[in-house]
Design an enzyme around this catalytic site. Sequence first.
Site: not given
Length: 297
Positions: A70-72, A135, A139
Amino acid sequence: MAGISVLVPGGGGQLGRALAARASDEVEVHAPGSAELDLTDTGSVLEAVSTLAEGAAAAGRRPVVVNAAAYTAVDAAEADENRAFAINADGPRVLAAVCSSRRVPLVHVSTDYVFPGDATEPYPAGAPLGPRSAYGRTKAAGEDAVLGSGASAWIVRTSWVYGDTGSNFVKTMTRLEKERDALSVVDDQRGSPTYAGDLAGALLELAARVVTGDGPASRVLHCTGGGDTTWFGFTRAIFTELGADPSRVSPCTTADFPRPAPRPAYSVLSNEEWRAAGLAPLRHWEEALKDYFAHQS
């Protein structure tokens, strides 16, 4: 029961490393980092899942994918939503499509940020989404992509994850305790701290279920540490475990520390569907935190 072979995209992150650490004779784990497995590269994903399926068949194991990639970077996503979308939505779309074609079940990890954060009681898994950050939007799009792929797939939302490796809130507060005499920490955001090691064990329990065709009827589940607190309460507990004076931590409001991405004021997730599926709930967040510090060198 035959063992399982688990492919963990995002193996370089704190959850990916926690999953790899749970490998055993019954659970074989391959956890490649993003440099080795880029979910936005269809060829790379197809090769990885095919290798998983063929290797598992040869070893008499059942294959399953647990996606921890994931890009967190929540604030950075506000200025780089395209990149976040590529990793959090396009990547899972590709992965789910390949899993569907190879008949490999998929467990996809998501987040409390898909909700608006204006609730006053824990969000059930079926609550309407309403992300307020880039974000969260990316998601949520990833969830839609996975659920609409036709794959045998489950979404597991979690929150406030910290682990033994990588950057996280517990490590940051541990560092700041040494560097500052006093801290002000937000006390108007509430959620459930979740230890990555506990979450990893829970995800593998679910994975062992789904490979046998005994996956939960609900395709969306929540899995977090038990109980809830604020970032201020969490920090005071961290100071206590460090042997530091928790009175050095004072409360403040979200408005006192403006950030590029809006944070949900309330992101406690209901684990009711998880329990109803017969899966073991995670221990209370305070117990997990104590155990975390007991094992730090």
